[in-house]
Design a protein around this motif. Sequence first.
Motif, PDB file in Angstrom:
ATOM      1  N   CYS A  22       0.842  -1.202   0.000  1.00 21.75           N
ATOM      2  CA  CYS A  22       0.000   0.000   0.000  1.00 21.75           C
ATOM      3  C   CYS A  22       0.876   1.252   0.000  1.00 21.75           C
ATOM      4  N   ARG A  23       1.922   1.251   0.805  1.00 19.41           N
ATOM      5  CA  ARG A  23       2.826   2.407   0.858  1.00 19.41           C
ATOM      6  C   ARG A  23       3.545   2.597  -0.479  1.00 19.41           C
ATOM      7  N   ASP A  24       3.915   1.507  -1.119  1.00 22.36           N
ATOM      8  CA  ASP A  24       4.549   1.604  -2.444  1.00 22.36           C
ATOM      9  C   ASP A  24       3.591   2.249  -3.451  1.00 22.36           C
ATOM     10  N   ILE A  48      -5.225   1.733  15.501  1.00 25.05           N
ATOM     11  CA  ILE A  48      -4.702   1.935  14.145  1.00 25.05           C
ATOM     12  C   ILE A  48      -3.242   1.481  14.198  1.00 25.05           C
ATOM     13  N   PRO A  49      -2.975   0.212  13.825  1.00 26.53           N
ATOM     14  CA  PRO A  49      -1.642  -0.354  14.031  1.00 26.53           C
ATOM     15  C   PRO A  49      -0.544   0.207  13.122  1.00 26.53           C
ATOM     16  N   TYR A  50      -0.878   0.653  11.920  1.00 27.57           N
ATOM     17  CA  TYR A  50       0.149   1.150  10.989  1.00 27.57           C
ATOM     18  C   TYR A  50      -0.296   2.491  10.389  1.00 27.57           C
ATOM     19  N   PRO A  51      -0.427   3.523  11.226  1.00 22.00           N
ATOM     20  CA  PRO A  51      -0.946   4.799  10.714  1.00 22.00           C
ATOM     21  C   PRO A  51       0.072   5.587   9.899  1.00 22.00           C
ATOM     22  N   LEU A  52      -0.473   6.425   9.038  1.00 21.88           N
ATOM     23  CA  LEU A  52       0.309   7.375   8.241  1.00 21.88           C
ATOM     24  C   LEU A  52      -0.223   8.773   8.523  1.00 21.88           C
ATOM     25  N   VAL A  53       0.632   9.756   8.410  1.00 19.93           N
ATOM     26  CA  VAL A  53       0.180  11.147   8.437  1.00 19.93           C
ATOM     27  C   VAL A  53       0.422  11.702   7.036  1.00 19.93           C
ATOM     28  N   LEU A  54      -0.662  12.041   6.354  1.00 21.72           N
ATOM     29  CA  LEU A  54      -0.569  12.557   4.980  1.00 21.72           C
ATOM     30  C   LEU A  54      -0.188  14.021   4.968  1.00 21.72           C
ATOM     31  N   LYS A  55       0.717  14.358   4.074  1.00 23.33           N
ATOM     32  CA  LYS A  55       1.091  15.750   3.822  1.00 23.33           C
ATOM     33  C   LYS A  55       0.493  16.221   2.498  1.00 23.33           C
ATOM     34  N   SER A  56       0.280  15.252   1.593  1.00 21.49           N
ATOM     35  CA  SER A  56      -0.343  15.568   0.308  1.00 21.49           C
ATOM     36  C   SER A  56      -1.135  14.355  -0.163  1.00 21.49           C
ATOM     37  N   ASN A  70      -5.355   5.163   8.170  1.00 14.41           N
ATOM     38  CA  ASN A  70      -4.742   3.883   7.833  1.00 14.41           C
ATOM     39  C   ASN A  70      -4.387   3.931   6.338  1.00 14.41           C
ATOM     40  N   CYS A  71      -3.523   3.044   5.887  1.00 16.67           N
ATOM     41  CA  CYS A  71      -3.035   3.125   4.507  1.00 16.67           C
ATOM     42  C   CYS A  71      -4.127   2.910   3.455  1.00 16.67           C
ATOM     43  N   PRO A  72      -5.027   1.919   3.604  1.00 12.40           N
ATOM     44  CA  PRO A  72      -6.070   1.774   2.576  1.00 12.40           C
ATOM     45  C   PRO A  72      -6.945   3.025   2.428  1.00 12.40           C
ATOM     46  N   MET A  73      -7.257   3.694   3.545  1.00 12.41           N
ATOM     47  CA  MET A  73      -8.065   4.914   3.480  1.00 12.41           C
ATOM     48  C   MET A  73      -7.264   6.040   2.840  1.00 12.41           C
ATOM     49  N   ALA A  74      -5.972   6.120   3.152  1.00 12.46           N
ATOM     50  CA  ALA A  74      -5.114   7.133   2.539  1.00 12.46           C
ATOM     51  C   ALA A  74      -5.055   6.937   1.023  1.00 12.46           C
ATOM     52  N   GLU A  75      -4.932   5.678   0.602  1.00 14.56           N
ATOM     53  CA  GLU A  75      -4.871   5.387  -0.830  1.00 14.56           C
ATOM     54  C   GLU A  75      -6.199   5.719  -1.516  1.00 14.56           C
ATOM     55  N   ALA A  76      -7.311   5.350  -0.880  1.00 16.43           N
ATOM     56  CA  ALA A  76      -8.631   5.656  -1.460  1.00 16.43           C
ATOM     57  C   ALA A  76      -8.816   7.166  -1.602  1.00 16.43           C
ATOM     58  N   ALA A  77      -8.396   7.924  -0.586  1.00 20.12           N
ATOM     59  CA  ALA A  77      -8.524   9.384  -0.633  1.00 20.12           C
ATOM     60  C   ALA A  77      -7.652   9.984  -1.730  1.00 20.12           C
ATOM     61  N   ALA A  78      -6.419   9.482  -1.874  1.00 24.06           N
ATOM     62  CA  ALA A  78      -5.511  10.005  -2.902  1.00 24.06           C
ATOM     63  C   ALA A  78      -6.036   9.716  -4.302  1.00 24.06           C
ATOM     64  N   ARG A  79      -6.498   8.487  -4.519  1.00 24.03           N
ATOM     65  CA  ARG A  79      -7.046   8.143  -5.841  1.00 24.03           C
ATOM     66  C   ARG A  79      -8.300   8.964  -6.146  1.00 24.03           C
TER      67      ARG A  79
END
Length: 195
Positions: A22-24, A48-56, A70-79
């Motif tokens: 997901c991070r890749d 939230i075991p593997y959280p990310l903080v989005l900057k963009s 979480n990464c799947p939500m971050a990816e869904a938001a970015a897409r």
Amino acid sequence: MLPDPRSADRPGEKMPAEEVACRDRLKALGVEFEEHSAESNPEIGCSIPYPLVLKSLGKSIAIAPGTELNCPMAEAAARFAADVIQPAAKTELGADLKSIGQASAFVCRPRHGTRKLSEHAFGNALDIASFTLSDGRKVEVGPTPPEKDAKFLNAVRKAACGPFKTVLGPGADADHALHFHLDLEPRRHGGTFCQ
């Protein structure tokens, strides 16, 4: 609180392959993010075991303030920002999307007025309050936006139903009068709830 199996989620010694992948994908999308330490509150049930903080949300779309997901939500938001919000801004408002103003990401709390945990408690939800365009205009989510803004906001809200499993906004209830709530709550039969 009503029990939720995700409340027991804790980070392992090694990050799972799906989290790494997901991070890749985020990096390939041009998303800027930082790793964040695991969050949990066993008393309430948040985790939230593997959280990310989005900057963009990609090469040209900022998000602020710092957005923990979480990464799947971050990816869904970015897409969604790249594939839906950016083209809608160009079509409806004649400008590029420059940034998204978020109202809430990870927050350890129940759903308003219930004993069920919010998707925010798992970093699985994002509340969007505003959109800033390349020409400096700011489009705010609200019950009575100007007509041109309303067309853009309606296009975004309608398109969110599908990539996200829950979509709420002005008119759904008083709590969502000034933002769009988007989440990936797993639903029975893979359905969606959009209001």
